[in-house]
Structure formats: structure tokens, C-alpha cells
Design a protein around this motif. Structure first.
Motif, short mmCIF file in Angstrom:
data_model
loop_
_atom_site.label_atom_id
_atom_site.label_comp_id
_atom_site.label_asym_id
_atom_site.label_seq_id
_atom_site.Cartn_x
_atom_site.Cartn_y
_atom_site.Cartn_z
N ALA A 339 27.00 -54.82 5.69
CA ALA A 339 26.76 -53.37 5.65
C ALA A 339 26.28 -52.96 4.27
O ALA A 339 26.81 -53.40 3.26
N VAL A 340 25.27 -52.10 4.26
CA VAL A 340 24.73 -51.53 3.03
C VAL A 340 24.72 -50.01 3.19
O VAL A 340 24.28 -49.49 4.22
N VAL A 341 25.21 -49.31 2.17
CA VAL A 341 25.23 -47.85 2.17
C VAL A 341 24.39 -47.36 1.00
O VAL A 341 24.57 -47.80 -0.13
N VAL A 342 23.44 -46.47 1.30
CA VAL A 342 22.53 -45.93 0.29
C VAL A 342 22.78 -44.43 0.17
O VAL A 342 22.60 -43.68 1.14
N ASP A 343 23.21 -43.98 -1.01
CA ASP A 343 23.43 -42.56 -1.29
C ASP A 343 22.26 -42.03 -2.11
O ASP A 343 21.93 -42.58 -3.17
N LEU A 344 21.63 -40.97 -1.60
CA LEU A 344 20.44 -40.44 -2.23
C LEU A 344 20.67 -39.02 -2.72
O LEU A 344 21.43 -38.25 -2.10
N PRO A 345 20.00 -38.61 -3.80
CA PRO A 345 20.10 -37.22 -4.26
C PRO A 345 19.38 -36.29 -3.29
O PRO A 345 18.57 -36.72 -2.45
N ALA A 346 19.65 -34.99 -3.42
CA ALA A 346 19.14 -34.02 -2.46
C ALA A 346 17.63 -34.04 -2.37
O ALA A 346 17.06 -33.88 -1.28
N PRO A 406 15.49 -42.23 -8.70
CA PRO A 406 16.23 -43.06 -9.66
C PRO A 406 17.74 -42.88 -9.58
O PRO A 406 18.49 -43.79 -9.94
N GLN A 407 18.21 -41.73 -9.11
CA GLN A 407 19.66 -41.48 -9.05
C GLN A 407 20.31 -42.07 -7.80
O GLN A 407 21.49 -41.84 -7.54
N THR A 408 19.55 -42.83 -7.03
CA THR A 408 20.08 -43.43 -5.80
C THR A 408 21.13 -44.50 -6.14
O THR A 408 20.99 -45.24 -7.11
N THR A 409 22.17 -44.55 -5.31
CA THR A 409 23.22 -45.56 -5.47
C THR A 409 23.25 -46.43 -4.22
O THR A 409 23.33 -45.91 -3.09
N VAL A 410 23.23 -47.73 -4.38
CA VAL A 410 23.29 -48.67 -3.27
C VAL A 410 24.60 -49.45 -3.36
O VAL A 410 24.91 -50.04 -4.40
N SER A 411 25.37 -49.41 -2.28
CA SER A 411 26.68 -50.07 -2.25
C SER A 411 26.73 -51.06 -1.10
O SER A 411 26.17 -50.80 -0.03
N VAL A 412 27.43 -52.16 -1.30
CA VAL A 412 27.44 -53.25 -0.34
C VAL A 412 28.88 -53.60 0.02
O VAL A 412 29.75 -53.64 -0.86
N GLY A 413 29.12 -53.87 1.31
CA GLY A 413 30.42 -54.39 1.74
C GLY A 413 30.41 -55.90 1.69
O GLY A 413 29.51 -56.53 1.13
N THR A 414 31.39 -56.52 2.31
CA THR A 414 31.42 -57.98 2.38
C THR A 414 30.82 -58.44 3.70
O THR A 414 30.88 -57.72 4.71
N GLU A 415 30.23 -59.64 3.70
CA GLU A 415 29.62 -60.14 4.92
C GLU A 415 30.71 -60.60 5.90
O GLU A 415 31.77 -61.08 5.49
N VAL A 416 30.43 -60.44 7.20
CA VAL A 416 31.39 -60.80 8.25
C VAL A 416 30.67 -61.66 9.28
O VAL A 416 29.45 -61.56 9.47
N ASP A 417 31.42 -62.50 9.96
CA ASP A 417 30.85 -63.39 10.97
C ASP A 417 30.86 -62.80 12.37
O ASP A 417 30.14 -63.27 13.24
N ASP A 418 31.67 -61.77 12.58
CA ASP A 418 31.83 -61.18 13.91
C ASP A 418 31.42 -59.71 13.85
O ASP A 418 31.83 -58.98 12.95
N LEU A 419 30.60 -59.30 14.81
CA LEU A 419 30.15 -57.91 14.83
C LEU A 419 31.33 -56.95 14.93
O LEU A 419 31.26 -55.81 14.45
N ALA A 420 32.42 -57.39 15.54
CA ALA A 420 33.60 -56.53 15.65
C ALA A 420 34.16 -56.18 14.28
O ALA A 420 34.88 -55.17 14.15
N ASP A 421 33.84 -56.98 13.25
CA ASP A 421 34.33 -56.70 11.89
C ASP A 421 33.32 -55.91 11.07
O ASP A 421 33.60 -55.62 9.90
N ALA A 422 32.17 -55.58 11.64
CA ALA A 422 31.15 -54.82 10.90
C ALA A 422 31.67 -53.46 10.43
O ALA A 422 31.32 -53.02 9.32
N PRO A 423 32.51 -52.73 11.20
CA PRO A 423 33.04 -51.47 10.67
C PRO A 423 33.80 -51.67 9.36
O PRO A 423 33.73 -50.81 8.47
N ARG A 424 34.51 -52.79 9.23
CA ARG A 424 35.22 -53.05 7.98
C ARG A 424 34.24 -53.20 6.82
O ARG A 424 34.48 -52.70 5.71
N SER A 425 33.13 -53.89 7.06
CA SER A 425 32.11 -54.03 6.02
C SER A 425 31.55 -52.67 5.61
O SER A 425 31.32 -52.40 4.43
#
Length: 556
Positions: A339-346, A406-425
Motif C-alpha cells: 500500500a502507498v498513500v500520497v498526500d497532496l496540497p490543495a 513539491p509539498q507532496t508526501t508519499v508514505s508506504v506500508g509493509t508488503e504482505v503476501d495475502d490480499l486479506a492483509d492489504a488493509p493492514r498495509s
């Protein structure tokens, strides 16, 4: 040897509800089984001799005949009533009699065993079995005229009711179109009105919207692309493919954009009736209009909705989630997920950042779903190969995101082997984002943040609005702050020097440009005000946490 069966109603299919006292269900025509259940005919103790599997044949009319060639007066779909008097005596004549009835498409043959026969002739049974024509015998005398009156009234009533239901279908879809309903509303309405599962797909056989009815997402969408490709396209709304889907094309600006499919209900009974055809035709028309009104990419909307449901765990089961994402084209077998989360300015939100990020991933051949999780926040679920490193993919994605603002922030979770664990990522990536203040320097050598970057300061930043953190800082340092404010002293800076030096008084005094005697005196004052022992490691740690929290609260 005859195969006598007491007459029985076939099970009602999903979406049908019992209608009148005859037990017929609105939404399908009167069948042979329905007619045999009508009291006036049931009184004759009907027995099904042949064709028990064909009792679901629709009955268009009832015809009484005592002719040797009744087929010349039929058009197909009739339930033929006879006393048996005109039947030929020879087997060849009986065979010709049955062949003509079956050839014209008669629904069934009902023979009364009261006058000429007391058991059905073997030649008649054999001929009906060969041609698949239901043969029903009546053990008692029945008023055929009364049967025709009752059944014809039911048929005409069904036809009138069918016309009323068709009118209601047209009115419902017209209302949807006039209020500018989106594709999700249209597909949902189609599933509710038809009692069947309805799926909207694009030209590459990705299921964008699925509204199950009487089944689950897993059952409806498993192996979707393979099953869809086995169902050939066409311009007519008619059953097709090995599963007998109803499918109708959806157009956009004069070109075919995709199609909407209606899946047969599980279980026995007719798959579709005339009303299902009407519903699907109107669904395709409403979707064509909605495609002109709602110009946002329906693929992007489908990805967004699927990601939100995955993150918030709205699916009924992990198998439903797996089938849905696979039907959208995400590889789910032998894959790892990140999972990757990208936060962008207005100022970057109006530029459709999710589209730009999805295009970048598509260009690099990285399978992913990308969608807006919240205003200003875009989520991406990457499907990695078994041995594929994720850092280069995330680095490319991060640089594209930083190019949007430039003010964008990119955050990453941990990789998972099962799609059922993707919410945790996703939750981990979100925690990283929440612990990253604006302007937070990037770690050396990369342009994104991950869970290992979250130190004490960033953890307290994430908790900055929690009143318990605020109360903790005030309880630990409040008296020191009040003293500095009232007396103009610098006890808080002295405490900071001491804690930063890990309890080394000499080093702290030197760093602060103070004499050891002066610095020691300030430390004793701090201990008296805070009622603590600065030589105690646990108490120093508590004060360090409080001071870091105070810095975070003051800065943000």
C-alpha cells in the motif's frame, strides 16, 4: 413401462414472488406445471407420464381438440386437451399425430382416461417420450371448457400485469435518467428490478460494477475475464455464451464502450423472461446516457470504490474482495501487495493526481489499483511479483507525485503476501502519513517515508490532537513553564541541555556556555519545582517525552 409422476410445481427462482391463488409468479409466463396446479384441472388427478423435465414450458393458450390432425389449428405453445377419441389405432398414426404436435411446438398433451382409454396407449407413450413432449393423463372426468376459461383468464391477466410491470420498468429508468443517476445507481436498480446479478464491464473485460442478487461477489466475479471472453459480443439482447448470459452493449459518443451483463439465477427454472430483456435494454440505454453526463473515468471510479471498500473492510468476506479486485484486472495469484498513500496540497487536487499516478504505473508495467481515499489523499495498491523488489517502483511513483507538487508526501506500508492483509498495509501507510509533518525532510537516498522512519517526535506529532498528550506535557512541565514566565528564568532551556546531553552535567553546561556551579543550581531548582530526581533514568525519559511533546505542540 410408463414413468408416472404426481404433478409438482418447479421451485421458484430468485426474485420471483407468489402471485395469485393459482400460485403463478409474476415476472414469468404461465407454465405447464402452473396449469396442472389449477384446481379445476388438479381435480382430474393429473399424472405426468413423459416429459417431466419439460413442465417449465410456457403455455400460450389451451386448445380442446377431437381431430386427428389438430396441429393445423395450432401456432405453438398450446396445452392440448383431448378425450383420446380421435387417436389413430395404429402405431404409425399415433407417431404421426405426436410428431405434428411436437413439430408445431405444443406445450403438452393432456389425455383423459375415462371414455376410450383407461391407461395411455404404449405407442402414444413411446412417441411422446421420443419427441420430448409432456404427456399428462387425467384419471377423472374434467370439464375442458371450464379449464379453458380459467387458464385463459390467467394468461390474459398475466399479460395485462406484464404490460403494467413493463410500464413501471420504463418509468423507473426514465426517472433515473432525468435525475442524472450515475452508473452505480443504474446497475443497482437493474439488479433490484430483475432479481438477477448485473455486471458492467469495459471492452477489456474488467468488471467495473457488480450488483449481486441471490449470490455473492465471489460467485459472480470469480474468473470473470475468462468467463466474459467466452461470452461473445453482439448487438442483440439475448442469452449467449456457455452460461447463458444476457448482454447488451453500452455506447459512448457513437462507439461501443463496454457492455452490461445479466447473469442467470442459480438453481432450476427459466433463466430469463421478457421482463429481464426489457430491464437490460433500458439499463444499457440509461448507462449510455450516464456515460455522457458523468465524464469522470468509470475505471478510476471503480478503482476508488474498490480501494475504499478494501481499506475499510466492507466486503462480506476476503474471497469477495479477492474476486472483485481480480475482476478489475489486478493480478491476485502469486502476488505480494504493498500500500502507498500520497498526500497532496490543495493546489494539486484539481489536477486529477490519481490519473497521473495510474498512468505512471501503467507506463512502467506495474499492476496496481489507484484511487482517491479522501480529499487530498490518493491510495495505490501495488501487486508485486514473487521476487520483484518494491523500492524502485515506489521511488518512481514518489518522484511522479513530487512532480505534481513539491509539498507532496508519499508514505508506504509493509508488503504482505495475502490480499486479506492489504488493509493492514494501508493502515500502516496512513500512520506514517499522519506522523509526517509538512516539510519533514526526506530520508537520505529516497523520496518517500516508511514505518521505520517514525521516531518519537513523529509519533507524538501523529498524536498531537489527543488531549491526553497535551495533559501529559502540561502535568510534567507546567510548573517549570510558569516559573520561567513569572520570573524570567531559563530553566526549560537548561532542562533541554541536560536531557540532550543524556544526563552529562559537565557537557551540558559547556554546551550552554554556563559555569558548572550556575548550571548545577538550575538543575536543583528544576528538581525542586518538578519534584523529581534527574539522576533517575526513567524520570529523565519521562521528561524527555514531555519536552518533545511540548515542542511538537508548539510547532504545529
Amino acid at each position: 413401462m410408463t414413468e408416472n409422476h404426481p404433478t409438482a410445481r418447479p421451485p421458484e427462482t430468485e426474485g420471483e414472488r407468489p402471485g395469485g391463488q393459482d400460485g403463478t409468479a409474476p415476472g414469468r409466463p404461465l407454465t405447464v406445471a402452473d396449469v396442472l396446479a389449477v384446481p379445476v384441472l388438479a381435480a382430474g388427478q393429473p399424472q405426468v407420464v413423459t416429459g417431466v423435465t419439460h413442465l417449465d414450458r410456457p403455455v400460450r393458450w389451451v386448445h380442446i381438440t377431437e381431430l386427428t390432425d389438430p396441429a393445423s389449428f395450432l401456432k405453438g405453445g398450446e396445452l392440448v386437451l383431448t378425450t383420446g377419441m380421435p387417436l389413430p389405432d395404429d402405431a404409425a398414426g399415433v407417431r404421426r399425430y405426436v410428431d405434428e404436435l411436437a413439430g408445431i411446438g405444443a406445450a403438452a398433451l393432456v389425455i383423459e382416461l375415462v371414455r376410450r382409454y383407461h391407461r395411455p396407449p404404449d405407442a402414444l407413450v413411446h412417441a411422446c417420450r421420443v419427441r420430448g413432449l409432456p404427456l399428462i393423463t387425467l384419471a377423472k372426468d374434467v370439464n375442458f371448457l371450464e379449464v379453458t376459461q380459467v387458464v385463459h383468464a390467467l394468461i390474459l391477466g398475466n399479460q395485462a400485469e406484464a404490460m403494467r410491470r413493463t410500464q413501471r420498468i420504463h418509468e423507473a429508468f426514465t426517472a433515473l435518467t432525468l435525475r442524472g443517476a450515475g452508473p452505480q445507481d443504474v446497475v443497482r436498480a437493474a439488479a433490484e428490478m430483475s432479481g438477477r446479478t448485473v455486471v458492467l464491464e469495459n471492452l477489456v473485460h474488467q468488471a467495473l460494477i457488480c450488483e449481486p442478487s441471490g449470490t455473492t461477489l465471489e460467485e459472480a466475479l470469480t474468473d470473470w475475464e475468462q468467463r466474459s471472453r467466452a461470452t461473445p459480443p453482439g448487438d442483440l439482447t439475448d442469452p449467449r455464451g456457455p452460461e447463458g448470459w444476457l448482454a447488451s452493449p453500452v455506447e459512448y459518443q457513437g462507439e461501443r464502450w463496454g457492455r452490461v451483463a445479466m447473469l442467470p439465477a442459480p438453481g432450476a427454472g427459466p433463466a430469463f423472461g421478457p421482463e429481464h430483456l426489457t430491464v437490460l435494454e433500458r439499463t444499457a440505454m440509461a448507462l449510455t446516457v450516464a456515460r455522457l453526463i458523468h465524464t469522470t473515468s468509470w475505471e478510476r471510479t471503480a478503482h476508488r470504490d474498490a480501494l475504499r471498500d478494501l481499506v475499510e473492510q466492507r466486503h462480506r468476506s476476503p474471497q469477495d474482495a479477492l474476486a472483485r479486485l481480480a475482476a478489475l484486472g489486478l493480478p491476485t495469484e502469486n502476488s505480494r501487495f504493498l500500500a502507498v498513500v500520497v498526500d497532496l496540497p490543495a493546489e494539486a487536487i484539481s489536477a486529477q493526481p490519481e490519473t497521473r499516478l495510474a498512468q505512471e504505473l501503467q507506463t512502467t508495467g506495474m499492476p496496481a489499483l489507484v484511487g482517491e481515499l479522501a480529499p487530498g489523499r490518493v491510495g495505490a495498491l501495488l501487486a508485486l511479483g514473487p521476487s520483484q523488489p518494491w523500492r524502485p517502483e515506489v521511488e518512481r511513483l514518489s518522484r511522479t507525485a513530487l512532480g505534481l507538487a513539491p509539498q507532496t508526501t508519499v508514505s508506504v506500508g509493509t508488503e504482505v503476501d495475502d490480499l486479506a492483509d492489504a488493509p493492514r498495509s494501508f493502515h500502516e501507510a496512513t500512520r506514517v502519513a499522519e506522523a509526517t509533518p509538512p516539510g519533514q525532510p526526506l530520508p537520505p537516498g529516497r523520496s518517500y517515508h516508511e514505518l521505520s522512519d517514525v521516531d518519537l517526535r513523529r509519533l507524538l506529532y501523529a498524536l498531537r490532537e489527543d488531549t491526553r498528550v497535551q495533559e501529559y506535557a502540561e502535568r510534567r512541565l507546567g510548573r517549570l513553564l510558569d516559573h520561567d514566565s513569572r520570573h524570567g528564568t531559563d530553566l526549560l532551556p537548561a532542562l533541554r541541555l541536560y536531557l540532550d546531553a543524556a544526563g552529562n552535567k559537565t557537557g551540558a553546561a559547556r554546551r550552554g556556555g554556563l559555569s558548572r556551579e550556575t548550571f548545577y543550581q538550575r538543575l536543583r531548582t528544576i528538581e525542586r519545582l518538578l519534584d523529581c530526581d534527574l539522576e533517575d533514568g526513567e524520570q529523565r525519559t519521562a521528561l524527555h517525552v514531555a519536552l518533545t511533546a511540548l515542542d511538537v505542540l508548539r510547532a504545529h
